[in-house]
Design an enzyme around this catalytic site. Structure first.
Site, PDB file in Angstrom:
ATOM      1  CG  LEU A  32      33.618  25.217  51.411  1.00 26.71           C
ATOM      2  CD1 LEU A  32      33.778  24.093  52.427  1.00 26.71           C
ATOM      3  CD2 LEU A  32      32.250  25.871  51.565  1.00 26.71           C
ATOM      4  N   GLY A  33      37.015  28.254  50.780  1.00 25.91           N
ATOM      5  CA  GLY A  33      37.983  29.221  51.288  1.00 25.91           C
ATOM      6  C   GLY A  33      39.355  28.990  50.704  1.00 25.91           C
ATOM      7  N   GLY A  35      43.501  30.086  51.708  1.00 26.60           N
ATOM      8  CA  GLY A  35      44.409  30.713  52.653  1.00 26.60           C
ATOM      9  C   GLY A  35      45.790  30.853  52.050  1.00 26.60           C
ATOM     10  CB  VAL A  40      38.831  24.328  52.085  1.00 24.17           C
ATOM     11  CG1 VAL A  40      37.769  23.339  52.566  1.00 24.17           C
ATOM     12  CG2 VAL A  40      40.087  24.187  52.936  1.00 24.17           C
ATOM     13  CE  LYS A  61      44.719  23.005  54.070  1.00 25.99           C
ATOM     14  NZ  LYS A  61      45.097  23.383  55.457  1.00 25.99           N
ATOM     15  CG  ASP A 158      48.143  30.191  60.502  1.00 27.49           C
ATOM     16  OD1 ASP A 158      48.460  31.341  60.899  1.00 27.49           O
ATOM     17  OD2 ASP A 158      47.593  29.992  59.408  1.00 27.49           O
TER      18      ASP A 158
END
Length: 298
Positions: A32-33, A35, A40, A61, A158
């Site tokens: 999904l992503g 960073g 994740v 995650k 953040d």
């Protein structure tokens, strides 16, 4: 954490050391992503699926490879889980469990699966910003989530467009990976050196963080104010200036009020955008009340 929409196949996800199934229960489906610190995945909860759950999908995650080798990596991830579990708010992502896969020596968090788009995507689609009525429906719930967290001694660390989702269930704030707690029973959690991680997002981190200062509620407020300004007019208030220019108070004086903001909202927001944390005297709670229309700032 930016939700990129990348959808590699399961075979790609299982290359190298990444297992197909974690803890004998969670089957990785797609990325999904990714960073600065974590990745994740969407995953299927095989136990729930076995019992006929029509929607067995969760978000999972784990720390990225660079941080996974850190000696306090698992503690860092558990700290995020513990902080987020403390926040029972409709606009904060809900964590489910903190898990350990002993066979593959990995720790991870399971969380609710968010469906929608992050605010960075919305900003790309709306380069001139949002009208006040639409902006308010995003800003007030987000301000309420931050105010709620701060009242419980939790700092996010953040706040940025890619860490806020606008989806089926409204606004959701997520990714407390750089957060910490200032008070309460979790204050006894081992202290982690977040400066050593060098993971602050320069475009949204408060100047004092980029200069090595500690995370604080005013630092969170600065990041949030930058995000709200960007939503209002489509551009960052300081055009993502590097920290060595961020102390130029002339830049503050040249800030222009977004045309679509009521005056009371701009006066309050401008204080939150101050470079000097001592001049950010407004709290997230008061900023929320001003933007919600229930408090006059002058």
């Amino acid at each position: 954490m930016r939700l990129s929409g990348l959808e590699p196949t399961l075979d790609i996800l299982c290359d190298g050391e990444l297992p197909k199934i974690l803890a004998g229960r969670y089957c990785l489906d797609r990325l999904l992503g990714a960073g600065g610190m974590g990745v994740v995945y969407r995953a299927r909860d095989l136990l729930h699926e076995q019992f006929g759950d029509p929607d067995p999908y969760i978000a999972l995650k784990m720390l990225g490879e660079a941080f996974d080798e850190s000696p306090d990596a698992s503690q860092l991830l558990y700290s995020e889980f513990a902080l987020t579990r403390r926040l029972l708010h409709p606009n904060v992502l809900r964590p489910y469990t903190f898990e350990v896969d002993a066979v593959h020596r990995r720790t991870f968090i399971t969380m609710e699966l968010l469906r929608g788009s992050t605010l960075d995507k919305l900003l790309c689609e709306r380069p001139l910003g949002l009208p006040w009525a639409e902006l308010k429906t995003i800003a007030v719930p987000l301000l309420d989530a931050i105010a709620y967290a701060h009242e419980r001694g939790v700092l996010h660390g953040d706040i940025k467009p890619s860490n806020v989702m606008l989806g089926e269930d409204g606004v959701r704030l997520f990714d407390f990976g750089l957060g910490l707690i200032e008070k309460g029973p979790l204050k006894s959690l081992p202290s982690l050196n977040r400066q050593r991680l060098n993971a602050w997002t320069p475009g949204y981190a408060a100047p004092e963080l980029l200069e090595g200062g500690p995370l604080s509620a005013p630092a969170d407020l600065y990041s949030l104010a930058c995000l709200l300004y960007e939503l209002a007019c489509g551009k960052h208030p300081y055009q993502r200036l590097p920290s060595n220019q961020a102390r130029d108070t002339g830049l503050e004086r040249r800030l222009k009020a977004p045309r679509n903001l009521p005056r009371r909202c701009w006066v309050a927001l401008r204080e939150a955008l101050a470079f000097d944390p001592a001049r950010r005297r407004i709290s997230a709670t008061r900023l929320r009340d001003v933007w919600a229309g229930g408090f006059s700032w002058w």
